[in-house]
Design a protein around this motif. Structure first.
Motif, mmCIF file in Angstrom:
data_model
loop_
_atom_site.group_PDB
_atom_site.id
_atom_site.type_symbol
_atom_site.label_atom_id
_atom_site.label_comp_id
_atom_site.label_asym_id
_atom_site.label_seq_id
_atom_site.Cartn_x
_atom_site.Cartn_y
_atom_site.Cartn_z
ATOM 1 N N MET A 1 -3.968 4.960 -0.174
ATOM 2 C CA MET A 1 -4.743 4.143 0.775
ATOM 3 C C MET A 1 -5.329 5.014 1.898
ATOM 4 S SD MET A 1 -5.038 0.739 1.478
ATOM 5 C CE MET A 1 -6.517 0.532 2.457
ATOM 6 N N SER A 2 -4.586 6.054 2.289
ATOM 7 C CA SER A 2 -5.027 6.899 3.397
ATOM 8 C C SER A 2 -5.643 8.214 2.924
ATOM 9 C CB SER A 2 -3.844 7.203 4.340
ATOM 10 O OG SER A 2 -3.364 6.009 4.914
ATOM 11 N N ASN B 1 3.301 3.579 3.994
ATOM 12 C CA ASN B 1 2.745 4.690 4.768
ATOM 13 C C ASN B 1 3.331 4.716 6.175
ATOM 14 O OD1 ASN B 1 1.271 5.070 2.504
ATOM 15 N ND2 ASN B 1 -0.654 4.287 3.341
ATOM 16 N N THR C 1 3.333 -1.819 3.926
ATOM 17 C CA THR C 1 2.902 -0.442 3.633
ATOM 18 C C THR C 1 4.084 0.507 3.553
ATOM 19 O OG1 THR C 1 1.368 1.342 4.193
ATOM 20 C CG2 THR C 1 2.466 0.264 6.059
ATOM 21 N N VAL D 1 0.517 -7.529 4.664
ATOM 22 C CA VAL D 1 0.463 -6.145 4.160
ATOM 23 C C VAL D 1 1.841 -5.508 4.357
ATOM 24 C CG1 VAL D 1 -0.571 -3.853 4.416
ATOM 25 C CG2 VAL D 1 -1.993 -5.897 4.713
ATOM 26 N N HIS E 1 -3.038 1.232 9.224
ATOM 27 C CA HIS E 1 -3.291 -0.216 9.063
ATOM 28 C C HIS E 1 -3.328 -0.896 10.436
ATOM 29 C CE1 HIS E 1 -3.252 -0.639 4.742
ATOM 30 N NE2 HIS E 1 -2.107 -0.017 4.635
ATOM 31 N N THR F 1 0.829 -1.206 0.000
ATOM 32 C CA THR F 1 0.000 0.000 0.000
ATOM 33 C C THR F 1 0.864 1.257 0.000
ATOM 34 O OG1 THR F 1 -0.232 0.267 2.407
ATOM 35 C CG2 THR F 1 -1.793 -1.206 1.323
ATOM 36 N N THR G 1 -0.541 3.425 -4.613
ATOM 37 C CA THR G 1 0.843 3.917 -4.714
ATOM 38 C C THR G 1 1.155 4.289 -6.151
ATOM 39 O OG1 THR G 1 3.194 3.376 -4.425
ATOM 40 C CG2 THR G 1 1.718 1.515 -4.828
ATOM 41 N N GLU H 1 5.890 -1.982 8.123
ATOM 42 C CA GLU H 1 5.904 -0.557 7.748
ATOM 43 C C GLU H 1 7.281 -0.261 7.168
ATOM 44 O OE1 GLU H 1 4.710 0.752 11.729
ATOM 45 O OE2 GLU H 1 2.795 1.423 10.911
ATOM 46 N N HIS I 1 -8.809 0.406 4.738
ATOM 47 C CA HIS I 1 -7.978 -0.207 5.789
ATOM 48 C C HIS I 1 -8.765 -1.330 6.479
ATOM 49 C CE1 HIS I 1 -6.251 4.016 5.843
ATOM 50 N NE2 HIS I 1 -5.137 3.329 5.785
#
Ligand code: BJW
Ligand code: ZN
Length: 244
Positions: free
Chosen positions: A26-27, A102, A100, A98, A107, A22, A188, A117, A83
């Motif tokens: 996504m956010s 971000n 991410t 996942v 998440h 992600t 993304t 992350e 999410h």
């Protein structure tokens, strides 16, 4: 001709191992600005000019002011239905991962657990001298914040341009990409490496790779298919089609 959405749902029905990459899109529906779209500038500068070790060395207070804005936005934000859909999918597959890019922690707040992350997290900061870490989203009174242990300067625990990703985080994401039967690339621009390359790792290993993004990206041509919708709409639709 089945639509790409139908092809994705059929692929997921057959799959046991699913992974997701992600990015900022996504956010977006949680109100957090993306980097390369409208609103992606900070005081007229590109993120690439603020999010570097060189920028931090030159003017730590300025970079911290940028992150204070980010931390405030993240504190005020909540996970969106995209999410939540990914967290729901994790419970339905034998293996669901996942990765991410971000740094907003959304998440985790939505309930994803098998999560890495890749670019760090705005909640954490660490001392550049002794590496002591602190973790919170409370407003910082004095910038730059100083280490309570040694008095050294703290920096955000974020991977900036030119800095390596954590080896463990990268290996975890790469292994998930290699082992997945279906790989989702969500929100993304697929422009920042090495993260963008995870989708290629998955494709090379034989995964069906689907993009969920209203816009095309440089990697769109190599993917199996695309859902050109916001992730907060597309992912709940996927959950409903599979389990609704
Ligand atoms: C929606 C939506 C909705 C909108 N639903 N979608 C040349 C070639 C290859 C690599 C390089 C190169 N030159 C330099 C490099 C390396 C560099 C890089 O990739 N640069 C490129 C820009 C060219 N990479 C690095 O430096 C990395 N490190 C590295 O390579 O280390 C090597 C090394 C090894 C050993 C020793 C030393 C070094 C590190 C990269 C770190 C990136 N960090 C940032 C931090 C920003 C600050 C912060 O967060 O506070 O991570 S940059 C920024 O970009 C952030 C993001 O995670 C990352 C990716 O952006 P993302 O998520 O894709 O967002 P956007 O805005 O670009 O796209 C949003 C998308 O969402 C769009 O497509 C929209 O359409 C879509 N969207 N609404 C779904 N509702
Ligand atoms: Zn310290």
């Amino acid at each position: 001709m089945p639509s790409d959405f139908d092809r994705l749902v059929s692929a997921l029905r057959r799959a046991k191992r699913v992974s997701v990459l992600t990015g900022a899109g996504m956010s977006a529906e949680s109100g957090i600005a993306t980097f390369r779209g409208a609103g992606g500038l900070w005081e007229g500068r590109r993120v690439e000019e603020v999010a570097t070790p060189e920028a931090f060395s030159a003017d730590p207070v300025k970079v911290w002011r940028f992150y204070e804005g980010r931390r405030r936005a993240v504190k005020a934000a909540a996970p969106n239905p995209g999410h939540e859909a990914l967290a729901a999918l994790e419970a339905r597959f034998p293996a669901f991962h996942v990765a991410t890019q971000n740094v907003d922690g959304l998440h985790r707040r939505a309930g994803s657990r098998n999560l890495v992350e890749l670019h760090g997290c705005v909640e954490r900061r660490y001392c550049v001298v002794c590496r002591r870490t602190e973790e919170d989203l409370e407003p910082l009174d004095d910038l730059p914040p100083l280490c309570k242990g040694c008095g050294g300067m703290m920096r955000p625990d974020i991977v900036w341009f030119g800095e390596p990703l954590s080896v463990e985080a990268w290996e975890d994401a790469r292994q998930a990409a290699r082992e997945s039967e279906v790989y989702l690339v969500v929100g993304t621009s697929s422009q920042v490496y090495p993260a963008a390359g995870l989708a290629l790792v998955a494709a090379d290993a034989g995964a069906e790779v689907f993009e969920i993004n209203p816009e095309e990206t440089p990697l769109s041509p190599v993917f199996t298919g695309a859902i050109r919708e916001p992730s907060g709409k597309a992912l709940p639709r996927v959950v409903a089609a599979l389990f609704g």
